[in-house]
Design a protein around this motif. Structure first.
Motif, mmCIF file in Angstrom:
data_model
loop_
_atom_site.group_PDB
_atom_site.id
_atom_site.type_symbol
_atom_site.label_atom_id
_atom_site.label_comp_id
_atom_site.label_asym_id
_atom_site.label_seq_id
_atom_site.Cartn_x
_atom_site.Cartn_y
_atom_site.Cartn_z
ATOM 1 N N MET A 2 -44.063 61.493 -22.000
ATOM 2 C CA MET A 2 -44.160 60.055 -22.208
ATOM 3 C C MET A 2 -45.633 59.657 -22.157
ATOM 4 N N SER A 3 -46.173 59.035 -23.258
ATOM 5 C CA SER A 3 -47.580 58.678 -23.322
ATOM 6 C C SER A 3 -47.773 57.244 -22.835
ATOM 7 N N HIS A 4 -48.953 56.995 -22.249
ATOM 8 C CA HIS A 4 -49.264 55.675 -21.734
ATOM 9 C C HIS A 4 -50.689 55.333 -22.129
ATOM 10 N N THR A 5 -50.942 54.036 -22.364
ATOM 11 C CA THR A 5 -52.273 53.596 -22.740
ATOM 12 C C THR A 5 -53.180 53.548 -21.517
ATOM 13 N N THR A 6 -54.487 53.478 -21.795
ATOM 14 C CA THR A 6 -55.456 53.381 -20.707
ATOM 15 C C THR A 6 -55.222 52.117 -19.885
ATOM 16 N N ALA A 7 -54.901 51.009 -20.584
ATOM 17 C CA ALA A 7 -54.661 49.743 -19.887
ATOM 18 C C ALA A 7 -53.421 49.828 -19.000
ATOM 19 N N SER A 8 -52.368 50.465 -19.514
ATOM 20 C CA SER A 8 -51.139 50.559 -18.713
ATOM 21 C C SER A 8 -51.339 51.463 -17.503
ATOM 22 N N ARG B 220 -45.410 46.597 -13.706
ATOM 23 C CA ARG B 220 -46.531 47.479 -14.055
ATOM 24 C C ARG B 220 -46.477 48.824 -13.347
ATOM 25 N N VAL B 221 -45.426 49.059 -12.545
ATOM 26 C CA VAL B 221 -45.200 50.400 -11.994
ATOM 27 C C VAL B 221 -44.584 51.241 -13.102
ATOM 28 N N LEU B 222 -45.266 52.292 -13.500
ATOM 29 C CA LEU B 222 -44.862 53.035 -14.695
ATOM 30 C C LEU B 222 -43.678 53.963 -14.441
ATOM 31 N N ALA B 223 -42.855 54.091 -15.464
ATOM 32 C CA ALA B 223 -41.748 55.047 -15.446
ATOM 33 C C ALA B 223 -42.195 56.313 -16.152
ATOM 34 N N PHE B 224 -41.957 57.449 -15.545
ATOM 35 C CA PHE B 224 -42.250 58.748 -16.141
ATOM 36 C C PHE B 224 -40.939 59.492 -16.329
ATOM 37 N N ALA B 225 -40.887 60.341 -17.325
ATOM 38 C CA ALA B 225 -39.653 61.056 -17.623
ATOM 39 C C ALA B 225 -39.217 61.898 -16.439
ATOM 40 N N GLU C 249 -51.885 59.789 -11.259
ATOM 41 C CA GLU C 249 -53.102 60.581 -11.161
ATOM 42 C C GLU C 249 -53.163 61.639 -12.262
ATOM 43 N N THR C 250 -52.058 62.331 -12.493
ATOM 44 C CA THR C 250 -52.016 63.355 -13.533
ATOM 45 C C THR C 250 -52.231 62.742 -14.914
ATOM 46 N N ALA C 251 -51.605 61.592 -15.158
ATOM 47 C CA ALA C 251 -51.747 60.935 -16.460
ATOM 48 C C ALA C 251 -53.168 60.428 -16.687
ATOM 49 N N ARG C 252 -53.828 59.968 -15.620
ATOM 50 C CA ARG C 252 -55.201 59.485 -15.745
ATOM 51 C C ARG C 252 -56.187 60.639 -15.904
ATOM 52 N N GLY C 253 -55.870 61.792 -15.340
ATOM 53 C CA GLY C 253 -56.731 62.960 -15.475
ATOM 54 C C GLY C 253 -57.928 62.960 -14.549
#
Length: 381
Positions: free
Chosen positions: A1-7, A184-189, A127-131
């Motif tokens: 699941m991809s997310h934007t920098t803003a999200s 704004r709490v993101l859902a991850f697969a 954290e993983t998604a932000r890198g």
């Protein structure tokens, strides 16, 4: 699941809010413990059983939450457990009946243990998604929340709101803040749709969990024994001796907010090694010194060293191959919380047979073990 920098940026601050609220709730409860004891008329032994019941609820929920986050996702479980935590925060501090207090204590422990795992798992996914390293700052918000909650608790009690009014207001505010942060709490697969709902530490999770146990053991020991050590070694008055734990807490909170930059600059391995060595040196200094300021500096050094150890361990746990983020965090958190629970009474027994100096001096070796075992972090970063 991809997310934007803003999200991802919004998600970072939203889950930081959850950490802050959880820490504030725990700090508020800590401030109210003597009030609850006085209102219910229970002795110290019964109060210890109430606190043990909270810990038992958390220990039961943590391994189960690993499976729940894997099946239903970290966002859903973070919000569900967060709202449950807010509701029980409003309940537990207003109870006068002893039987109801035990029931509320168990439920409060369950909600806190569940929230601990779910929010850490979601934070690790962010954290993983932000890198880039982010976990230390999340834990910094928890530490800041603890200081804020304890301060508010003192104000509430001073204003005569210790009968539950202050806790009710805090519970409502917590629920409102969670509702505001929720979008704004993101859902991850979810990682494992059909995974087991009960995850015990094994393999890499066991190694990380044992290091978490040692770090939490030091934290738990300082809560119960730092003031006594300061009184025995430096002759400080009780009110002054309590500042030892404040030095530890403030240093830990400050260093956690700087931790992400430190990890980026020096690497996780060096931060882990230096953290373990600082824990050893700080506790050894506090034990051996007979001067108040030097002992307080030792406690502050423990806080600086321990600040980023648990965030690094939780982050590594979320990236164990073959385990979901929630299951990995749950396994490590369960062992870590066990150290927080077991260390104070074990050290108390050692102190009764020898001295508090001997007990805490032996515990200082935990820092050396953490430093020597730090390479386990490299395998999961």
């Amino acid at each position: 699941m991809s997310h934007t920098t803003a999200s991802l940026a919004a998600a970072r601050w939203s889950i930081s809010t959850v950490f802050l609220l959880n820490g504030a709730g725990i700090g508020l409860w800590a401030a109210h413990v003597p009030v609850v004891q006085a209102r219910t008329g229970i002795d110290t032994g019964t109060l210890s059983m109430v606190l043990l019941t909270i810990a038992a609820g958390a220990l039961l929920a943590m391994p189960l939450m690993g499976g729940f986050t894997a099946r239903w996702g970290t966002r859903r479980m973070t919000l569900l457990s967060g709202f449950a935590f807010a509701a029980l925060l409003a309940v537990i501090m207003g109870i006068s009946d002893l039987r109801l207090l035990f029931l509320a204590a168990f439920a409060f422990g369950v909600s806190n243990g569940a929230l601990d795992v779910a929010m850490n798992a979601n934070a690790s996914e962010v954290e993983t998604a932000r890198g880039v390293p982010t976990m230390s700052s999340f834990h910094g918000f928890f530490s800041l929340g603890g200081l804020l909650g304890a301060g508010l608790g003192g104000i509430f009690i001073g204003q005569g709101w210790g009968d539950g009014q202050g806790a009710l207001a805090m519970g409502v505010l917590t629920a409102m803040a969670l509702a505001a942060a929720a979008p704004r709490v993101l859902a991850f697969a979810p990682s494992h749709e059909g995974g087991s709902h009960f995850q015990l530490p094994r393999g890499a999770a066991l190694g990380l969990g044992l290091l978490a146990l040692l770090c939490f053991a030091v934290e738990g020991a300082l809560v119960d024994w730092s003031a006594l050590l300061m009184q025995e070694r430096t002759g400080a008055l009780p009110a002054t001796a309590a500042l030892a734990y404040s030095a530890f807490s403030i240093a830990m909170a400050a260093c956690r907010f700087a931790g992400d930059r430190m990890i980026l600059r020096f690497g996780a391995l060096r931060v882990m090694v230096l953290g373990g060595l600082a824990m050893f040196a700080g506790l050894a200094t506090a034990v051996m010194s007979t001067h108040f300021l030097l002992s307080a500096a030792g406690f502050a050094l423990i806080g600086i060293g321990a600040a980023n150890v648990v965030p690094l361990l939780f982050g590594a746990a979320s990236r164990i191959p073959g385990m979901s983020a929630g299951a990995g965090v749950a396994a490590v958190a369960t062992l870590g919380y066990g150290g927080l629970l077991l260390a104070p009474p074990v050290l108390g027994y050692i102190a009764s047979q020898a001295s508090i100096m001997v007990a805490l001096g032996a515990l200082s070796l935990s820092g050396l073990v953490i430093a020597m075992s730090a390479r386990i972090i490299q395998r999961h970063t």
